[in-house]
Design a protein around this motif. Sequence first.
Motif, PDB file in Angstrom:
ATOM      1  N   ARG A  94       0.833  -1.211   0.000  1.00 54.98           N
ATOM      2  CA  ARG A  94       0.000   0.000   0.000  1.00 54.98           C
ATOM      3  C   ARG A  94       0.866   1.260   0.000  1.00 54.98           C
ATOM      4  NH1 ARG A  94      -4.429  -2.136  -1.725  1.00 54.98           N
ATOM      5  NH2 ARG A  94      -5.379  -3.620  -0.328  1.00 54.98           N
ATOM      6  N   ARG A  95       1.991   1.206   0.703  1.00 52.86           N
ATOM      7  CA  ARG A  95       2.854   2.382   0.784  1.00 52.86           C
ATOM      8  C   ARG A  95       3.635   2.604  -0.503  1.00 52.86           C
ATOM      9  NH1 ARG A  95       7.597   3.743   5.164  1.00 52.86           N
ATOM     10  NH2 ARG A  95       8.090   5.773   4.297  1.00 52.86           N
ATOM     11  N   TRP A  96       4.291   1.569  -0.998  1.00 52.69           N
ATOM     12  CA  TRP A  96       5.161   1.703  -2.157  1.00 52.69           C
ATOM     13  C   TRP A  96       4.466   1.362  -3.463  1.00 52.69           C
ATOM     14  CZ3 TRP A  96       9.305   4.367  -1.197  1.00 52.69           C
ATOM     15  CH2 TRP A  96       9.817   4.371   0.087  1.00 52.69           C
ATOM     16  N   GLY A  97       3.353   0.673  -3.375  1.00 53.70           N
ATOM     17  CA  GLY A  97       2.569   0.374  -4.563  1.00 53.70           C
ATOM     18  C   GLY A  97       2.954  -0.920  -5.247  1.00 53.70           C
ATOM     19  N   LEU A  98       2.092  -1.316  -6.115  1.00 53.37           N
ATOM     20  CA  LEU A  98       2.300  -2.525  -6.900  1.00 53.37           C
ATOM     21  C   LEU A  98       3.514  -2.411  -7.821  1.00 53.37           C
ATOM     22  CD1 LEU A  98       1.279  -5.331  -7.517  1.00 53.37           C
ATOM     23  CD2 LEU A  98      -0.333  -4.334  -9.133  1.00 53.37           C
ATOM     24  N   PRO A  99       3.818  -1.236  -8.371  1.00 56.57           N
ATOM     25  CA  PRO A  99       5.033  -1.143  -9.194  1.00 56.57           C
ATOM     26  C   PRO A  99       6.305  -1.518  -8.430  1.00 56.57           C
ATOM     27  CG  PRO A  99       3.636   0.741  -9.617  1.00 56.57           C
ATOM     28  CD  PRO A  99       3.026  -0.004  -8.459  1.00 56.57           C
ATOM     29  N   ALA A 100       6.399  -1.140  -7.172  1.00 57.20           N
ATOM     30  CA  ALA A 100       7.580  -1.501  -6.386  1.00 57.20           C
ATOM     31  C   ALA A 100       7.648  -3.013  -6.191  1.00 57.20           C
ATOM     32  CB  ALA A 100       7.569  -0.798  -5.039  1.00 57.20           C
ATOM     33  N   LEU A 101       6.509  -3.630  -5.941  1.00 59.14           N
ATOM     34  CA  LEU A 101       6.468  -5.082  -5.808  1.00 59.14           C
ATOM     35  C   LEU A 101       6.868  -5.740  -7.119  1.00 59.14           C
ATOM     36  CD1 LEU A 101       5.705  -7.447  -3.910  1.00 59.14           C
ATOM     37  CD2 LEU A 101       3.403  -7.318  -4.876  1.00 59.14           C
ATOM     38  N   ALA A 102       6.440  -5.165  -8.225  1.00 59.96           N
ATOM     39  CA  ALA A 102       6.774  -5.717  -9.537  1.00 59.96           C
ATOM     40  C   ALA A 102       8.262  -5.594  -9.838  1.00 59.96           C
ATOM     41  CB  ALA A 102       5.966  -5.012 -10.620  1.00 59.96           C
ATOM     42  N   VAL A 103       8.871  -4.489  -9.436  1.00 63.66           N
ATOM     43  CA  VAL A 103      10.294  -4.284  -9.696  1.00 63.66           C
ATOM     44  C   VAL A 103      11.144  -5.158  -8.785  1.00 63.66           C
ATOM     45  CG1 VAL A 103      12.166  -2.590  -9.516  1.00 63.66           C
ATOM     46  CG2 VAL A 103      10.036  -1.976 -10.642  1.00 63.66           C
ATOM     47  N   LEU A 104      10.747  -5.269  -7.526  1.00 67.76           N
ATOM     48  CA  LEU A 104      11.532  -6.049  -6.576  1.00 67.76           C
ATOM     49  C   LEU A 104      11.283  -7.549  -6.687  1.00 67.76           C
ATOM     50  CD1 LEU A 104      11.177  -3.773  -3.434  1.00 67.76           C
ATOM     51  CD2 LEU A 104      13.111  -3.941  -5.002  1.00 67.76           C
ATOM     52  N   GLY A 105      10.137  -7.932  -7.229  1.00 71.53           N
ATOM     53  CA  GLY A 105       9.778  -9.337  -7.303  1.00 71.53           C
ATOM     54  C   GLY A 105      10.799 -10.233  -7.969  1.00 71.53           C
ATOM     55  N   PRO A 106      11.198  -9.935  -9.198  1.00 70.72           N
ATOM     56  CA  PRO A 106      12.132 -10.830  -9.880  1.00 70.72           C
ATOM     57  C   PRO A 106      13.506 -10.921  -9.235  1.00 70.72           C
ATOM     58  CG  PRO A 106      10.981  -9.467 -11.460  1.00 70.72           C
ATOM     59  CD  PRO A 106      10.632  -8.935 -10.103  1.00 70.72           C
ATOM     60  N   ILE A 107      13.907  -9.921  -8.464  1.00 75.10           N
ATOM     61  CA  ILE A 107      15.257  -9.972  -7.897  1.00 75.10           C
ATOM     62  C   ILE A 107      15.270 -10.247  -6.401  1.00 75.10           C
ATOM     63  CG2 ILE A 107      16.291  -8.518  -9.669  1.00 75.10           C
ATOM     64  CD1 ILE A 107      16.117  -6.192  -7.648  1.00 75.10           C
ATOM     65  N   GLY A 108      14.110 -10.207  -5.763  1.00 75.99           N
ATOM     66  CA  GLY A 108      14.099 -10.393  -4.313  1.00 75.99           C
ATOM     67  C   GLY A 108      13.135 -11.447  -3.829  1.00 75.99           C
ATOM     68  N   LEU A 109      11.873 -11.222  -4.062  1.00 78.62           N
ATOM     69  CA  LEU A 109      10.834 -12.113  -3.529  1.00 78.62           C
ATOM     70  C   LEU A 109      10.579 -13.323  -4.395  1.00 78.62           C
ATOM     71  CD1 LEU A 109       8.149  -9.449  -2.598  1.00 78.62           C
ATOM     72  CD2 LEU A 109       9.637 -10.666  -1.033  1.00 78.62           C
ATOM     73  N   GLY A 110      10.729 -13.176  -5.664  1.00 79.13           N
ATOM     74  CA  GLY A 110      10.288 -14.186  -6.616  1.00 79.13           C
ATOM     75  C   GLY A 110       9.014 -13.696  -7.270  1.00 79.13           C
ATOM     76  N   THR A 111       8.916 -13.887  -8.561  1.00 81.33           N
ATOM     77  CA  THR A 111       7.763 -13.349  -9.279  1.00 81.33           C
ATOM     78  C   THR A 111       6.464 -14.028  -8.867  1.00 81.33           C
ATOM     79  OG1 THR A 111       8.274 -14.844 -11.110  1.00 81.33           O
ATOM     80  CG2 THR A 111       9.059 -12.582 -11.296  1.00 81.33           C
ATOM     81  N   GLN A 112       6.515 -15.336  -8.668  1.00 76.92           N
ATOM     82  CA  GLN A 112       5.298 -16.038  -8.295  1.00 76.92           C
ATOM     83  C   GLN A 112       4.799 -15.580  -6.938  1.00 76.92           C
ATOM     84  OE1 GLN A 112       8.132 -17.562  -9.305  1.00 76.92           O
ATOM     85  NE2 GLN A 112       7.632 -18.649 -11.180  1.00 76.92           N
ATOM     86  N   LEU A 113       5.692 -15.428  -5.983  1.00 75.65           N
ATOM     87  CA  LEU A 113       5.299 -14.961  -4.653  1.00 75.65           C
ATOM     88  C   LEU A 113       4.774 -13.532  -4.718  1.00 75.65           C
ATOM     89  CD1 LEU A 113       5.084 -15.534  -1.649  1.00 75.65           C
ATOM     90  CD2 LEU A 113       7.431 -14.739  -1.400  1.00 75.65           C
ATOM     91  N   SER A 114       5.390 -12.690  -5.531  1.00 77.17           N
ATOM     92  CA  SER A 114       4.912 -11.316  -5.683  1.00 77.17           C
ATOM     93  C   SER A 114       3.484 -11.294  -6.209  1.00 77.17           C
ATOM     94  CB  SER A 114       5.817 -10.539  -6.638  1.00 77.17           C
ATOM     95  OG  SER A 114       7.110 -10.442  -6.135  1.00 77.17           O
TER      96      SER A 114
END
Length: 159
Positions: A94-114
């Motif tokens: 909610r704070r950083w938005g879905l774009p931040a999750l999308a950018v960080l997903g492939p390099i940090g969380l994993g795209t599927q988890l994001s």
Amino acid sequence: MTGANIAILLGVLVGGAAPWLEAVVVIPGGILAGVHPVPVVIAGLAGNLATVAGAAWFGERVRAWWVARRGTRAETGGRPDTGGRWQRVERLVRRWGLPALAVLGPIGLGTQLSALVAGGIGITPRAAFVWVGAGTVAWGVVAAIAAVTGVSLTGVTAP
């Protein structure tokens, strides 16, 4: 295209679909194995995006199941009554938005988890797929460029 190249592309496709292996990892591997970068990028991203779509859809289904099973609290505004960890993730998105999750997903969380998290906190599967998919494509292209540039800069040749 040789049989070995097809086998490598199938490995890149399956590797891209595997959680936590990510297209960002398998694309450089396929390029370093000697396959042309364009089919490697297509195979890696196709595998990864297929599982991202499934995760986004599944995240929405999990949320709907959770809401139906546990009910909602009036003070949570219709969100499922979950623990503190889920609330922290939701607050981050909610704070950083879905774009931040999308950018960080492939390099940090994993795209599927994001995509799963995005769907689970109430973002539509379509929006989750579009944003996380865009981040995946961007990082996949960056990984391919880095692999091709690294190969040409260092003089390393494929077997």
